[in-house]
Design a protein around this motif. Structure first.
Motif, PDB file in Angstrom:
ATOM      1  N   GLY A  95      19.539  -1.532  -6.382  1.00 45.58           N
ATOM      2  CA  GLY A  95      20.904  -0.153  -6.546  1.00 45.58           C
ATOM      3  C   GLY A  95      22.162  -0.416  -6.423  1.00 45.58           C
ATOM      4  N   GLY A  96      22.702  -0.419  -4.552  1.00 44.18           N
ATOM      5  CA  GLY A  96      23.460  -1.158  -4.372  1.00 44.18           C
ATOM      6  C   GLY A  96      24.452  -2.133  -4.899  1.00 44.18           C
TER       7      GLY A  96
ATOM      8  N   PHE B 146      28.620  -2.384 -11.776  1.00 41.21           N
ATOM      9  CA  PHE B 146      28.789  -1.269 -12.963  1.00 41.21           C
ATOM     10  C   PHE B 146      30.561  -1.032 -11.831  1.00 41.21           C
ATOM     11  N   PHE B 147      31.078  -1.136 -11.056  1.00 39.06           N
ATOM     12  CA  PHE B 147      32.120  -1.072 -10.194  1.00 39.06           C
ATOM     13  C   PHE B 147      33.383  -1.747 -10.590  1.00 39.06           C
ATOM     14  N   LYS B 148      32.459  -3.366 -10.473  1.00 38.65           N
ATOM     15  CA  LYS B 148      33.998  -4.263 -10.673  1.00 38.65           C
ATOM     16  C   LYS B 148      33.564  -4.899 -12.099  1.00 38.65           C
ATOM     17  N   GLY B 149      32.601  -4.191 -12.805  1.00 41.78           N
ATOM     18  CA  GLY B 149      32.028  -4.939 -14.270  1.00 41.78           C
ATOM     19  C   GLY B 149      33.366  -4.816 -15.199  1.00 41.78           C
ATOM     20  N   PRO B 150      33.435  -4.350 -16.210  1.00 42.47           N
ATOM     21  CA  PRO B 150      33.817  -4.160 -17.545  1.00 42.47           C
ATOM     22  C   PRO B 150      33.729  -3.161 -17.923  1.00 42.47           C
ATOM     23  N   GLU B 151      35.283  -2.477 -18.137  1.00 43.77           N
ATOM     24  CA  GLU B 151      35.922  -0.494 -17.930  1.00 43.77           C
ATOM     25  C   GLU B 151      34.709  -0.305 -18.692  1.00 43.77           C
ATOM     26  N   LEU B 152      34.246   0.920 -18.491  1.00 44.32           N
ATOM     27  CA  LEU B 152      33.206   1.774 -18.952  1.00 44.32           C
ATOM     28  C   LEU B 152      34.003   2.584 -19.504  1.00 44.32           C
ATOM     29  N   ARG B 153      34.080   2.738 -21.270  1.00 45.01           N
ATOM     30  CA  ARG B 153      35.382   3.821 -21.650  1.00 45.01           C
ATOM     31  C   ARG B 153      34.806   5.365 -21.470  1.00 45.01           C
ATOM     32  N   LEU B 154      33.645   6.227 -21.403  1.00 48.91           N
ATOM     33  CA  LEU B 154      33.352   6.966 -21.278  1.00 48.91           C
ATOM     34  C   LEU B 154      33.821   8.061 -20.397  1.00 48.91           C
ATOM     35  N   LEU B 155      34.826   7.272 -19.020  1.00 52.17           N
ATOM     36  CA  LEU B 155      34.945   7.341 -17.837  1.00 52.17           C
ATOM     37  C   LEU B 155      36.304   7.497 -18.216  1.00 52.17           C
TER      38      LEU B 155
ATOM     39  N   LYS C 136       0.703  -1.572   0.063  1.00 54.87           N
ATOM     40  CA  LYS C 136       0.282  -0.361  -0.068  1.00 54.87           C
ATOM     41  C   LYS C 136       0.666   1.284   0.105  1.00 54.87           C
ATOM     42  N   LEU C 137       1.095   1.515  -0.811  1.00 56.44           N
ATOM     43  CA  LEU C 137       1.122   3.316  -1.046  1.00 56.44           C
ATOM     44  C   LEU C 137       1.525   4.517  -0.826  1.00 56.44           C
ATOM     45  N   HIS C 138       0.358   3.957  -0.188  1.00 51.15           N
ATOM     46  CA  HIS C 138      -0.583   5.481   0.932  1.00 51.15           C
ATOM     47  C   HIS C 138       0.482   5.427   2.001  1.00 51.15           C
ATOM     48  N   THR C 139       0.788   4.391   2.720  1.00 50.58           N
ATOM     49  CA  THR C 139       1.120   3.899   3.900  1.00 50.58           C
ATOM     50  C   THR C 139       3.250   4.456   4.075  1.00 50.58           C
ATOM     51  N   SER C 140       3.222   4.464   5.643  1.00 48.43           N
ATOM     52  CA  SER C 140       4.801   4.578   5.742  1.00 48.43           C
ATOM     53  C   SER C 140       4.785   2.975   5.835  1.00 48.43           C
ATOM     54  N   SER C 141       4.306   2.444   6.528  1.00 50.75           N
ATOM     55  CA  SER C 141       5.267   0.466   5.915  1.00 50.75           C
ATOM     56  C   SER C 141       5.532   0.667   3.990  1.00 50.75           C
ATOM     57  N   GLY C 142       4.057   1.039   3.244  1.00 52.38           N
ATOM     58  CA  GLY C 142       4.492   0.574   1.755  1.00 52.38           C
ATOM     59  C   GLY C 142       5.967   1.186   0.979  1.00 52.38           C
ATOM     60  N   ILE C 143       5.687   2.709   1.379  1.00 51.94           N
ATOM     61  CA  ILE C 143       6.973   3.238   1.604  1.00 51.94           C
ATOM     62  C   ILE C 143       8.014   2.941   1.942  1.00 51.94           C
ATOM     63  N   ALA C 144       8.229   1.926   2.715  1.00 46.56           N
ATOM     64  CA  ALA C 144       9.362   2.182   3.136  1.00 46.56           C
ATOM     65  C   ALA C 144       9.479   0.946   2.606  1.00 46.56           C
ATOM     66  N   LYS C 145       9.210  -0.031   2.418  1.00 47.05           N
ATOM     67  CA  LYS C 145       9.704  -1.751   1.194  1.00 47.05           C
ATOM     68  C   LYS C 145       9.752  -0.784  -0.033  1.00 47.05           C
ATOM     69  N   ILE C 146       9.351   0.081  -0.305  1.00 45.42           N
ATOM     70  CA  ILE C 146       9.618   0.381  -2.028  1.00 45.42           C
ATOM     71  C   ILE C 146      11.086   0.812  -1.788  1.00 45.42           C
ATOM     72  N   THR C 147      10.986   1.455  -0.409  1.00 44.91           N
ATOM     73  CA  THR C 147      12.435   1.974  -0.204  1.00 44.91           C
ATOM     74  C   THR C 147      13.896   0.954  -0.427  1.00 44.91           C
ATOM     75  N   GLY C 148      13.204   0.162   0.568  1.00 49.59           N
ATOM     76  CA  GLY C 148      14.518  -0.297   0.899  1.00 49.59           C
ATOM     77  C   GLY C 148      13.989  -1.484  -0.460  1.00 49.59           C
ATOM     78  N   ILE C 149      13.670  -1.637  -1.208  1.00 52.10           N
ATOM     79  CA  ILE C 149      13.818  -2.795  -2.475  1.00 52.10           C
ATOM     80  C   ILE C 149      14.281  -1.808  -3.400  1.00 52.10           C
ATOM     81  N   VAL C 150      14.543  -0.487  -3.564  1.00 48.51           N
ATOM     82  CA  VAL C 150      15.731  -0.122  -4.283  1.00 48.51           C
ATOM     83  C   VAL C 150      16.570   0.381  -4.311  1.00 48.51           C
ATOM     84  N   ILE C 151      17.469   0.832  -2.349  1.00 46.67           N
ATOM     85  CA  ILE C 151      18.390   0.769  -2.631  1.00 46.67           C
ATOM     86  C   ILE C 151      19.201  -0.344  -2.242  1.00 46.67           C
ATOM     87  N   CYS C 152      18.390  -1.469  -2.202  1.00 50.71           N
ATOM     88  CA  CYS C 152      19.235  -2.973  -2.394  1.00 50.71           C
ATOM     89  C   CYS C 152      19.605  -2.759  -3.299  1.00 50.71           C
TER      90      CYS C 152
END
Length: 143
Positions: free
Chosen positions: A70-71, A77-86, A52-68
């Motif tokens: 994203g990490g 990307f950090f340990k992967g192949p080199e990026l020529r753009l950088l 339920k996105l309208h509750t604080s627990s629903g927002i916390a669940k989605i935030t936790g998933i995005v942080i996990c």
């Protein structure tokens, strides 16, 4: 029970072993830390969990998933192949050449390994969700 156990024991571990050939152990460690987020996502897909996105627990669940996730993506990307753009700076270029000489994996095999690792963790998550569902069903039948 046999079909459910195949998701974890056979499928997940075999795919995980193949993915380790294409990636690194550090990526495997980061991806396995995403197991709670992927399990929650699988439970939502199978309609065993609701958000339920309208509750604080629903927002916390989605935030936790995005942080996990994203990490884990940062680790890929950090340990992967080199990026020529950088690599426009001289210091980064010499460091990347040393890393390229050490690792023999190309970017296509790394990407394949990342997707196989996510597939392995997804099979593990499906196993957890189905195992809970089977256990609850078994306990209800025993009553």
């Amino acid at each position: 029970m046999f079909v459910v156990e195949n998701f974890r024991i056979t499928t997940s571990l075999n795919i995980h072993g193949i993915a380790l050939k294409y990636t690194s152990a550090s990526l495997a460690a980061a991806a396995s830390n995403c197991l709670p987020a992927i399990t929650f996502f699988m439970a939502c897909l199978m309609r065993f969990e609701t958000v339920k996105l309208h509750t604080s627990s629903g927002i916390a669940k989605i935030t936790g998933i995005v942080i996990c996730l994203g990490g884990a993506a940062t680790m890929a990307f950090f340990k992967g192949p080199e990026l020529r753009l950088l690599l426009h700076h001289h210091l980064l270029s010499s460091h990347a050449q040393l890393n390229a000489a050490e690792s023999s994996s190309s970017s296509s095999t790394w990407i394949k390994g990342v997707f196989l690792m996510l597939l392995s963790i997804s099979c593990w998550g499906v196993w957890i969700v189905l195992q809970v569902h089977l256990t609850i069903s078994f306990l209800l039948v025993k009553r």
